[in-house]
Every structure is written in C-alpha cells, then in structure tokens.
Motif scaffolding. Structure first.
Motif, PDB file in Angstrom:
ATOM      1  N   LYS A   1      -6.166   0.869   4.175  1.00 25.97           N
ATOM      2  CA  LYS A   1      -6.831   1.061   2.881  1.00 25.97           C
ATOM      3  C   LYS A   1      -6.417   2.387   2.254  1.00 25.97           C
ATOM      4  O   LYS A   1      -6.197   2.467   1.050  1.00 25.97           O
ATOM      5  N   LEU A   2      -6.308   3.433   3.068  1.00 27.12           N
ATOM      6  CA  LEU A   2      -5.900   4.739   2.546  1.00 27.12           C
ATOM      7  C   LEU A   2      -4.480   4.708   2.008  1.00 27.12           C
ATOM      8  O   LEU A   2      -4.191   5.292   0.967  1.00 27.12           O
ATOM      9  N   VAL A   3      -3.585   4.031   2.712  1.00 23.44           N
ATOM     10  CA  VAL A   3      -2.202   3.924   2.245  1.00 23.44           C
ATOM     11  C   VAL A   3      -2.164   3.189   0.914  1.00 23.44           C
ATOM     12  O   VAL A   3      -1.509   3.623  -0.035  1.00 23.44           O
ATOM     13  N   ASN A   4      -2.887   2.077   0.827  1.00 27.48           N
ATOM     14  CA  ASN A   4      -2.912   1.306  -0.420  1.00 27.48           C
ATOM     15  C   ASN A   4      -3.529   2.109  -1.551  1.00 27.48           C
ATOM     16  O   ASN A   4      -3.045   2.080  -2.684  1.00 27.48           O
ATOM     17  N   LEU A   5      -4.581   2.839  -1.255  1.00 31.40           N
ATOM     18  CA  LEU A   5      -5.222   3.661  -2.270  1.00 31.40           C
ATOM     19  C   LEU A   5      -4.288   4.773  -2.734  1.00 31.40           C
ATOM     20  O   LEU A   5      -4.198   5.072  -3.922  1.00 31.40           O
ATOM     21  N   ALA A   6      -3.570   5.369  -1.795  1.00 28.46           N
ATOM     22  CA  ALA A   6      -2.679   6.477  -2.126  1.00 28.46           C
ATOM     23  C   ALA A   6      -1.540   6.028  -3.035  1.00 28.46           C
ATOM     24  O   ALA A   6      -1.137   6.759  -3.942  1.00 28.46           O
ATOM     25  N   ILE A   7      -1.021   4.830  -2.807  1.00 29.02           N
ATOM     26  CA  ILE A   7       0.086   4.384  -3.646  1.00 29.02           C
ATOM     27  C   ILE A   7      -0.384   3.486  -4.781  1.00 29.02           C
ATOM     28  O   ILE A   7       0.398   3.090  -5.623  1.00 29.02           O
ATOM     29  N   GLY A   8      -1.689   3.179  -4.803  1.00 27.92           N
ATOM     30  CA  GLY A   8      -2.274   2.428  -5.900  1.00 27.92           C
ATOM     31  C   GLY A   8      -1.743   1.012  -6.021  1.00 27.92           C
ATOM     32  O   GLY A   8      -1.464   0.548  -7.112  1.00 27.92           O
TER      33      GLY A   8
ATOM     34  N   THR B   1      -1.643  -3.231  -4.341  1.00 25.66           N
ATOM     35  CA  THR B   1      -2.294  -4.229  -3.506  1.00 25.66           C
ATOM     36  C   THR B   1      -1.580  -4.262  -2.161  1.00 25.66           C
ATOM     37  O   THR B   1      -0.493  -3.717  -2.011  1.00 25.66           O
ATOM     38  N   SER B   2      -2.170  -4.923  -1.203  1.00 26.82           N
ATOM     39  CA  SER B   2      -1.600  -4.896   0.144  1.00 26.82           C
ATOM     40  C   SER B   2      -0.225  -5.553   0.206  1.00 26.82           C
ATOM     41  O   SER B   2       0.666  -5.053   0.877  1.00 26.82           O
ATOM     42  N   SER B   3       0.001  -6.667  -0.519  1.00 24.70           N
ATOM     43  CA  SER B   3       1.312  -7.321  -0.451  1.00 24.70           C
ATOM     44  C   SER B   3       2.380  -6.461  -1.121  1.00 24.70           C
ATOM     45  O   SER B   3       3.491  -6.350  -0.622  1.00 24.70           O
ATOM     46  N   ALA B   4       2.051  -5.851  -2.254  1.00 27.95           N
ATOM     47  CA  ALA B   4       3.011  -4.975  -2.925  1.00 27.95           C
ATOM     48  C   ALA B   4       3.289  -3.741  -2.073  1.00 27.95           C
ATOM     49  O   ALA B   4       4.427  -3.279  -1.986  1.00 27.95           O
ATOM     50  N   ALA B   5       2.261  -3.227  -1.439  1.00 25.32           N
ATOM     51  CA  ALA B   5       2.444  -2.055  -0.571  1.00 25.32           C
ATOM     52  C   ALA B   5       3.319  -2.413   0.623  1.00 25.32           C
ATOM     53  O   ALA B   5       4.189  -1.633   1.013  1.00 25.32           O
ATOM     54  N   GLU B   6       3.111  -3.585   1.194  1.00 26.58           N
ATOM     55  CA  GLU B   6       3.922  -4.011   2.334  1.00 26.58           C
ATOM     56  C   GLU B   6       5.385  -4.161   1.940  1.00 26.58           C
ATOM     57  O   GLU B   6       6.276  -3.784   2.703  1.00 26.58           O
ATOM     58  N   LYS B   7       5.644  -4.684   0.740  1.00 24.51           N
ATOM     59  CA  LYS B   7       7.026  -4.818   0.269  1.00 24.51           C
ATOM     60  C   LYS B   7       7.677  -3.452   0.124  1.00 24.51           C
ATOM     61  O   LYS B   7       8.822  -3.255   0.528  1.00 24.51           O
TER      62      LYS B   7
END
Length: 172
Positions: A102-109, A111-117
């Motif tokens: 959640k912190l990683v996703n919040l930091a980069i703003g 969603t989880s799938s976009a963050a994973e990509k």
C-alpha cells in the motif's frame, strides 16, 4: 517472615504485570513473546504450585496482542499456545507485506496493476544494466605489448647491406 512477605508481594506484582502485559504498537510479536515468556518464567520460579493453566496462559497471550492481531488470531485460536504464536507471527508478516504494498502504491500514486507493471519494467532495466556491465567487464586475452624498434633497426631485404652501428659505413 519479612522474606516470605517480600516473595509474596513480588509474586502478586508479577501476576498483576502478567495480566496487564500488552504488545506495544511498534513491537513485533517476537519481542512481545519474549517479554511474555520472561514474565511467565519469573512467576513460575516464585510460585510453588501451577498458578496459571494452559488455557489462561493462551488467553493472556492473545489478550495482550495488538488489536488487529487479536481479531485475526482469536477466531482461529486453539488450545495450543504454540499454534496461536505461529498464527500471530504469520498474520503480522502478512500485515507488513500488505502495508508495504500500500505504501509503494501510495508513494507512486498508482493502482496495484499499474504499479506492478512499472516495477517489472524497472526490474528489467536493472537486469539489463547488470548484464551489460558483466559483458563489458569480461576478461580480455593477454596481448603482449608490441616492441618498438629501439635501435632504428629495420629488417633488411636481400639486396641491402648492413651499416656499421658505430661509423655508419656499410659492409665491414
């Protein structure tokens, strides 16, 4: 008499502390477990009879956990303290991983799938960088330095004569 009173007073104080022991917000399950066991050992050293049953010890361990962990461990609590401890550790690890994601996703703003990509792309870039670095640093074969003609000596063809080193006159 005073010695017996002191032991009794110490025993009561330890039992009160045991009933009120709580896991601190920044404390891990393992740290809490260490404090819990230390206090329980001290009580058992002072008590001549078994003051707490296994069920009471299990209940006190669970009651002392953080609220989030109590909600997770309590429905699955068995009569076994070791199982409850393992469940608490597992839930703590799962909660830490969830909070980290959640912190990683919040930091980069994202969603989880976009963050994973994006993380996958970054991972591939890092792997490519290190692969290129390894290829550039592969050992090269040793090549001896080429000798320079120190005496200005040039190889002679068959029809040239050699000049004297001292006087420069050919043929002697």
């Amino acid at each position: 008499m005073a010695e017996q009173f002191t032991d009794n007073n110490t025993s009561i104080t330890l039992r009160i502390r045991f009933r009120n022991i709580k896991q601190e917000p920044s404390e891990s399950v393992m740290t809490y477990l260490g404090k819990f066991n230390k206090l329980l050992r001290r009580i058992r050293q002072l008590e001549t009879n078994e003051y707490y049953s296994n069920a009471q010890i299990l209940d006190q361990f669970i009651a002392g956990l953080k609220d989030k962990l109590i909600k997770k461990v309590c429905p699955h609590a068995s009569e076994d303290l070791a199982t409850a401890i393992q469940q608490a550790k597992n839930y703590e690890i799962a909660m830490e991983k969830t909070n980290h994601t959640k912190l990683v996703n919040l930091a980069i703003g994202e969603t989880s799938s976009a963050a994973e990509k994006k993380i996958d792309q970054l991972t591939k870039k890092v792997e490519n960088y290190f692969t290129n670095q390894q290829q550039q640093q592969q050992p090269q074969r040793y090549q001896p330095p080429q000798r320079q003609n120190q005496n200005n000596f040039t190889p002679l063809s068959n029809n040239q004569s050699q000049n004297c080193y001292y006087c420069g006159i050919p043929g002697h």
